[in-house]
Design a protein around this motif. Structure first.
Motif, PDB file in Angstrom:
ATOM      1  N   ARG A 223       0.831  -1.220   0.000  1.00 15.38           N
ATOM      2  CA  ARG A 223       0.000   0.000   0.000  1.00 15.38           C
ATOM      3  C   ARG A 223       0.857   1.259   0.000  1.00 15.38           C
ATOM      4  N   ILE A 224       1.974   1.263   0.747  1.00 24.67           N
ATOM      5  CA  ILE A 224       2.788   2.485   0.787  1.00 24.67           C
ATOM      6  C   ILE A 224       3.488   2.669  -0.563  1.00 24.67           C
ATOM      7  N   SER A 225       3.865   1.572  -1.212  1.00 23.92           N
ATOM      8  CA  SER A 225       4.453   1.687  -2.553  1.00 23.92           C
ATOM      9  C   SER A 225       3.446   2.285  -3.532  1.00 23.92           C
ATOM     10  N   ARG A 226       2.182   1.917  -3.358  1.00 22.99           N
ATOM     11  CA  ARG A 226       1.148   2.509  -4.227  1.00 22.99           C
ATOM     12  C   ARG A 226       0.993   4.004  -3.923  1.00 22.99           C
ATOM     13  N   TYR A 227       1.038   4.365  -2.647  1.00 19.84           N
ATOM     14  CA  TYR A 227       0.950   5.799  -2.298  1.00 19.84           C
ATOM     15  C   TYR A 227       2.100   6.582  -2.951  1.00 19.84           C
ATOM     16  N   LEU A 228       3.268   5.929  -3.060  1.00 18.65           N
ATOM     17  CA  LEU A 228       4.454   6.626  -3.580  1.00 18.65           C
ATOM     18  C   LEU A 228       4.552   6.543  -5.103  1.00 18.65           C
ATOM     19  N   HIS A 265       8.065  -0.801   8.252  1.00 23.43           N
ATOM     20  CA  HIS A 265       7.799  -0.436   9.652  1.00 23.43           C
ATOM     21  C   HIS A 265       7.029   0.881   9.783  1.00 23.43           C
ATOM     22  N   LEU A 266       7.009   1.690   8.735  1.00 18.46           N
ATOM     23  CA  LEU A 266       6.119   2.864   8.731  1.00 18.46           C
ATOM     24  C   LEU A 266       4.675   2.373   8.851  1.00 18.46           C
ATOM     25  N   GLY A 267       4.402   1.238   8.172  1.00 17.23           N
ATOM     26  CA  GLY A 267       3.068   0.638   8.258  1.00 17.23           C
ATOM     27  C   GLY A 267       2.867  -0.135   9.546  1.00 17.23           C
ATOM     28  N   GLY A 270       2.145   1.777  12.706  1.00 17.55           N
ATOM     29  CA  GLY A 270       0.921   2.583  12.742  1.00 17.55           C
ATOM     30  C   GLY A 270       1.183   4.038  12.387  1.00 17.55           C
ATOM     31  N   ALA A 271       2.454   4.386  12.099  1.00 18.86           N
ATOM     32  CA  ALA A 271       2.755   5.777  11.721  1.00 18.86           C
ATOM     33  C   ALA A 271       2.099   6.114  10.382  1.00 18.86           C
ATOM     34  N   CYS A 272       1.935   5.108   9.525  1.00 18.62           N
ATOM     35  CA  CYS A 272       1.165   5.286   8.289  1.00 18.62           C
ATOM     36  C   CYS A 272      -0.012   4.321   8.351  1.00 18.62           C
ATOM     37  N   PRO A 273      -1.177   4.800   8.790  1.00 19.43           N
ATOM     38  CA  PRO A 273      -2.329   3.894   8.958  1.00 19.43           C
ATOM     39  C   PRO A 273      -3.039   3.639   7.629  1.00 19.43           C
ATOM     40  N   ALA A 279      -3.178  14.033  10.345  1.00 20.23           N
ATOM     41  CA  ALA A 279      -2.224  14.496  11.368  1.00 20.23           C
ATOM     42  C   ALA A 279      -0.946  13.671  11.296  1.00 20.23           C
ATOM     43  N   LYS A 280      -1.086  12.385  10.969  1.00 18.71           N
ATOM     44  CA  LYS A 280       0.102  11.542  10.852  1.00 18.71           C
ATOM     45  C   LYS A 280       0.865  11.881   9.569  1.00 18.71           C
ATOM     46  N   CYS A 281       0.136  12.200   8.499  1.00 25.44           N
ATOM     47  CA  CYS A 281       0.801  12.598   7.236  1.00 25.44           C
ATOM     48  C   CYS A 281       1.621  13.876   7.462  1.00 25.44           C
ATOM     49  N   GLU A 282       1.084  14.758   8.255  1.00 20.63           N
ATOM     50  CA  GLU A 282       1.773  16.032   8.543  1.00 20.63           C
ATOM     51  C   GLU A 282       3.180  15.774   9.078  1.00 20.63           C
ATOM     52  N   ARG A 283       3.322  14.709   9.867  1.00 17.29           N
ATOM     53  CA  ARG A 283       4.611  14.411  10.509  1.00 17.29           C
ATOM     54  C   ARG A 283       5.474  13.453   9.682  1.00 17.29           C
ATOM     55  N   CYS A 284       4.964  12.996   8.526  1.00 15.93           N
ATOM     56  CA  CYS A 284       5.619  11.898   7.797  1.00 15.93           C
ATOM     57  C   CYS A 284       6.723  12.409   6.865  1.00 15.93           C
ATOM     58  N   ALA A 285       7.844  11.678   6.835  1.00 23.88           N
ATOM     59  CA  ALA A 285       8.979  12.052   5.958  1.00 23.88           C
ATOM     60  C   ALA A 285       8.600  11.993   4.486  1.00 23.88           C
ATOM     61  N   LEU A 286       7.565  11.215   4.159  1.00 23.98           N
ATOM     62  CA  LEU A 286       7.227  10.988   2.749  1.00 23.98           C
ATOM     63  C   LEU A 286       6.119  11.902   2.231  1.00 23.98           C
ATOM     64  N   ARG A 287       5.626  12.825   3.081  1.00 23.26           N
ATOM     65  CA  ARG A 287       4.388  13.521   2.728  1.00 23.26           C
ATOM     66  C   ARG A 287       4.462  14.273   1.389  1.00 23.26           C
ATOM     67  N   SER A 288       5.641  14.817   1.026  1.00 26.17           N
ATOM     68  CA  SER A 288       5.705  15.620  -0.207  1.00 26.17           C
ATOM     69  C   SER A 288       5.746  14.762  -1.475  1.00 26.17           C
ATOM     70  N   VAL A 289       5.929  13.426  -1.311  1.00 24.46           N
ATOM     71  CA  VAL A 289       5.958  12.562  -2.496  1.00 24.46           C
ATOM     72  C   VAL A 289       4.852  11.496  -2.429  1.00 24.46           C
ATOM     73  N   CYS A 290       3.964  11.649  -1.458  1.00 27.23           N
ATOM     74  CA  CYS A 290       2.935  10.621  -1.238  1.00 27.23           C
ATOM     75  C   CYS A 290       1.609  11.086  -1.850  1.00 27.23           C
ATOM     76  N   LEU A 291       1.054  10.263  -2.731  1.00 28.12           N
ATOM     77  CA  LEU A 291      -0.184  10.637  -3.414  1.00 28.12           C
ATOM     78  C   LEU A 291      -1.345  10.725  -2.414  1.00 28.12           C
ATOM     79  N   LYS A 292      -1.439   9.752  -1.524  1.00 25.29           N
ATOM     80  CA  LYS A 292      -2.532   9.752  -0.543  1.00 25.29           C
ATOM     81  C   LYS A 292      -2.361  10.906   0.458  1.00 25.29           C
ATOM     82  N   GLY A 293      -1.128  11.031   0.987  1.00 24.10           N
ATOM     83  CA  GLY A 293      -0.872  12.096   1.958  1.00 24.10           C
ATOM     84  C   GLY A 293      -1.113  13.463   1.353  1.00 24.10           C
ATOM     85  N   GLY A 294      -0.711  13.637   0.085  1.00 25.13           N
ATOM     86  CA  GLY A 294      -0.899  14.922  -0.602  1.00 25.13           C
ATOM     87  C   GLY A 294      -2.369  15.287  -0.645  1.00 25.13           C
TER      88      GLY A 294
HETATM   89  S1  SF4 Z   1       2.135  10.850   3.922  1.00 28.04           S
HETATM   90 FE1  SF4 Z   1       0.512   9.817   5.101  1.00 28.04          FE
HETATM   91  S2  SF4 Z   1      -0.335   8.261   3.736  1.00 28.04           S
HETATM   92 FE2  SF4 Z   1       1.644   8.932   2.897  1.00 28.04          FE
HETATM   93  S3  SF4 Z   1       3.151   7.474   3.642  1.00 28.04           S
HETATM   94 FE3  SF4 Z   1       3.138   9.186   5.072  1.00 28.04          FE
HETATM   95  S4  SF4 Z   1       1.631   8.680   6.656  1.00 28.04           S
HETATM   96 FE4  SF4 Z   1       1.319   7.291   4.922  1.00 28.04          FE
END
Ligand code: SF4
Length: 301
Positions: A223-228, A265-267, A270-273, A279-294
């Motif tokens: 799922r996280i690979s799909r988000y990315l 382990h991001l999954g 529970g850091a990426c639910p 709120a978790k996306c806000e803190r995530c290292a991947l937020r600027s390249v994540c389709l779902k987080g965006g």
């Molecule tokens: S930005 Fe949000 S949805 Fe994307 S990987 Fe991070 S926690 Fe998961």
């Protein structure tokens, strides 16, 4: 122009994944990972066997399979290599029969131990057996893994099951890329054995380059690979695992699986639910390249 933007995207992805690696508490997370089991051993021959058994049962909840593995290693007297090398079905099978773990009976577990023993008898070690199937010209470890598993399944398991054939529980332990399986647990075993020893993996099998590994594809990694945008596929088969790995290989050609543990382990943590928690996306290292987080963060603004 299109090429420039894909290079730009690749660079951003590389930067974010590097940041994710830096933020991952490897030491802390290892205790919640099956790799903690082979990490208890110090002799490479014990590690190899403990790693194969631990990865084979690494499905379901971590505490549950850890408990099942504890029972197996207790039965082995804490010395996997000595036990497997000397294993005799007529003497040792009955003691293993009461063991089981979800889809695998005590006989399946005993059979895997018996087959590992035959592999070691022929090749000296599991690593030497795997290396005998590896060809430099293969694009990844898929063909070698397929030949390796075919060779293991060719060994007569009649001394365990009392009949020829491959029971379902044994097939579940020995999946093959040619059947479309992602072979998650065998790819995990290969990652542990092949990637350099960085406190996580072991780097014991020097004949196989880390660049040829294929990602152990579990639900979190998928799922996280799909988000990315590393894949659009939904099915967790070999083709998807190879596609995600090819995308990671463009980011790190020599060691694409360096990112497996942090993504997984991001999954797990529970850091990426699975649900929507901006709120978790806000803190995530991947937020600027994540389709779902965006999308989640844009909807919030
Ligand atoms: S930005 Fe949000 S949805 Fe994307 S990987 Fe991070 S926690 Fe998961």
């Amino acid at each position: 122009m299109a090429r420039a933007s894909s290079v730009d995207r690749l660079e951003r992805l590389r930067g974010r994944l590097e940041d994710l690696c830096l933020r991952t508490d490897f030491r802390g997370r290892i205790e919640n990972d099956p790799v903690a089991v082979p990490r208890r051993f110090t002799d490479p021959l014990d590690i190899e066997i403990a790693a194969w058994l631990a990865s084979a049962l690494a499905y379901g909840r971590v505490p549950l399979f850890r408990r099942a593995l504890d029972r197996i290693f207790d039965a082995m007297g804490g010395r996997p290599h000595a036990y497997v090398s000397a294993f005799k079905p007529e003497r040792d099978l009955d003691a293993l029969r009461p063991l089981y773990y979800r889809l695998n009976t005590g006989e399946d577990i005993a059979c895997l131990i018996y087959l590992i023993g035959r592999v070691i008898e022929r090749h000296g070690s599991v690593g030497a057996a795997f290396a005998s199937h590896y060809r430099e010209e293969d694009e990844d470890v898929g063909p070698a893994l397929d030949r390796f598993v075919a060779g293991v399944l060719d060994i007569d398991a009649t001394p365990i099951y009392g009949r020829r054939g491959t029971p379902r529980g044994l097939s579940q332990l020995l999946s093959r890329p040619s059947k479309g399986s992602a072979c998650k647990r065998l790819n995990l075993f290969l990652r542990w054995m092949v990637r350099p020893d960085d406190g996580l993996d072991f780097g014991l099998w020097k004949a196989i380059p880390p660049s040829k590994l294929v990602i152990p594809l579990d639900t979190h990694v998928l799922r996280i690979s799909r988000y990315l945008g590393l894949t659009r596929r939904r099915s967790a088969g070999w083709t998807t695992a190879a596609e995600i790995t090819a995308a990671l290989r463009r980011i790190d050609p020599k060691d694409p699986l360096r990112f497996d543990f942090p993504i997984c382990h991001l999954g797990i943590s529970g850091a990426c639910p699975i649900g929507k928690e901006p709120a978790k996306c806000e803190r995530c290292a991947l937020r600027s390249v994540c389709l779902k987080g965006g999308k989640l963060l844009a909807a919030r603004r």
